[in-house]
Write a protein that holds these residues in place. Sequence first.
Motif, PDB file in Angstrom:
ATOM      1  N   ASN A 155       4.837 -11.309  -9.948  1.00  0.00           N
ATOM      2  CA  ASN A 155       3.818 -12.298  -9.591  1.00  0.00           C
ATOM      3  C   ASN A 155       4.505 -13.662  -9.545  1.00  0.00           C
ATOM      4  OD1 ASN A 155       3.907 -13.240 -12.369  1.00  0.00           O
ATOM      5  ND2 ASN A 155       2.547 -11.533 -12.882  1.00  0.00           N
ATOM      6  N   ALA A 156       3.738 -14.748  -9.458  1.00  0.00           N
ATOM      7  CA  ALA A 156       4.320 -16.085  -9.270  1.00  0.00           C
ATOM      8  C   ALA A 156       5.045 -16.610 -10.500  1.00  0.00           C
ATOM      9  CB  ALA A 156       3.237 -17.073  -8.850  1.00  0.00           C
ATOM     10  N   THR A 157       4.921 -15.923 -11.645  1.00  0.00           N
ATOM     11  CA  THR A 157       5.627 -16.358 -12.852  1.00  0.00           C
ATOM     12  C   THR A 157       6.656 -15.345 -13.343  1.00  0.00           C
ATOM     13  OG1 THR A 157       3.918 -15.424 -14.311  1.00  0.00           O
ATOM     14  CG2 THR A 157       3.654 -17.732 -13.638  1.00  0.00           C
ATOM     15  N   THR A 158       6.583 -14.099 -12.875  1.00  0.00           N
ATOM     16  CA  THR A 158       7.398 -13.022 -13.442  1.00  0.00           C
ATOM     17  C   THR A 158       8.227 -12.331 -12.364  1.00  0.00           C
ATOM     18  OG1 THR A 158       5.653 -12.651 -15.076  1.00  0.00           O
ATOM     19  CG2 THR A 158       7.343 -10.943 -14.871  1.00  0.00           C
ATOM     20  N   TYR A 159       9.535 -12.201 -12.644  1.00  0.00           N
ATOM     21  CA  TYR A 159      10.467 -11.594 -11.697  1.00  0.00           C
ATOM     22  C   TYR A 159      11.388 -10.649 -12.463  1.00  0.00           C
ATOM     23  CZ  TYR A 159       8.798 -15.574  -9.020  1.00  0.00           C
ATOM     24  OH  TYR A 159       7.988 -16.488  -8.397  1.00  0.00           O
ATOM     25  N   LYS A 160      11.523  -9.417 -11.973  1.00  0.00           N
ATOM     26  CA  LYS A 160      12.353  -8.420 -12.643  1.00  0.00           C
ATOM     27  C   LYS A 160      13.586  -8.117 -11.788  1.00  0.00           C
ATOM     28  CE  LYS A 160       8.698  -6.177 -15.312  1.00  0.00           C
ATOM     29  NZ  LYS A 160       9.281  -6.540 -16.618  1.00  0.00           N
ATOM     30  N   PHE A 161      14.688  -7.790 -12.479  1.00  0.00           N
ATOM     31  CA  PHE A 161      15.925  -7.466 -11.777  1.00  0.00           C
ATOM     32  C   PHE A 161      16.838  -6.708 -12.725  1.00  0.00           C
ATOM     33  CE2 PHE A 161      16.324 -11.570 -13.781  1.00  0.00           C
ATOM     34  CZ  PHE A 161      17.591 -11.579 -14.338  1.00  0.00           C
TER      35      PHE A 161
END
Length: 269
Positions: A155-161
């Motif tokens: 979402n606009a606050t959470t990024y996974k990698f």
Amino acid sequence: DNEPPTAALAATPPPLTNIAGINVTVSGTFVTQYRYALGIGLACSGATYSAPIAIGTPITDSLGADGSYTLCVLGVSSSGAQQLPASATSYTFTRDATPPTVTLTSQIPFAPTLTRMDIIPMTATFNEPVTGFDVSDLSVSGGVSQSIQNFVTVNATTYKFEVRSGGVNVGSMPVSVAPSMAIDAAGNPNSGTSVNFNYSVPPGLWTPVNGATAPSIRAGASSVWMGTRWFVWGGYDGTSYFNDGALYSPADNAWSATGLPSAPAVRKG
């Protein structure tokens, strides 16, 4: 004419902005002068207004702390009739000049703890929604073939990698988010951050697995790699079939037993 005029405003700031000051134009029918007040949480009816200012001179004022500002303006006619404070022309906007911050987290411990994981799942979490953040804003260094892969916007606050070590003995492996890559709704660029892994795989050597709390010796067990832990279930020891298992964490070199309530029946393979 002693009828109080009504001021009109133009060039007001956006409802959400990071500007340091305003430059607002005042006009209005029969308005020759105006008085104004500006502040956070201001009530126009009880505000302290400036001395009269000639029409054609814009309101230029500096903004201080972040917050919700209200600009109150009273129109004044050539006869001296003045717009009442209770019916002042007002405009409210929010100043947010604070850069968004980002935190990097993982299930794998950071320095000074050693990790031997070839694939390190990570999450970048901003303290507010941002736009413009992508995989090119991340970096990992310190090794030979390390990389950032499988970037996903949650979402606009959470990024996974995932951080891939490359399977080499890279030692210190910092993972970083560059500054000024993403912006919040007010237009503020993000501040940067970095965390560090100490990655170590002794070349050409086997690392013993901690046998404490490991499942009992068995054959034909099912197993699957779950990204950060290895799941082992069932099996047969030559006498009995099992319906238990455990999870192994390479990062901690430790086993944890799985619960038996509602477990599948005993099985092999």
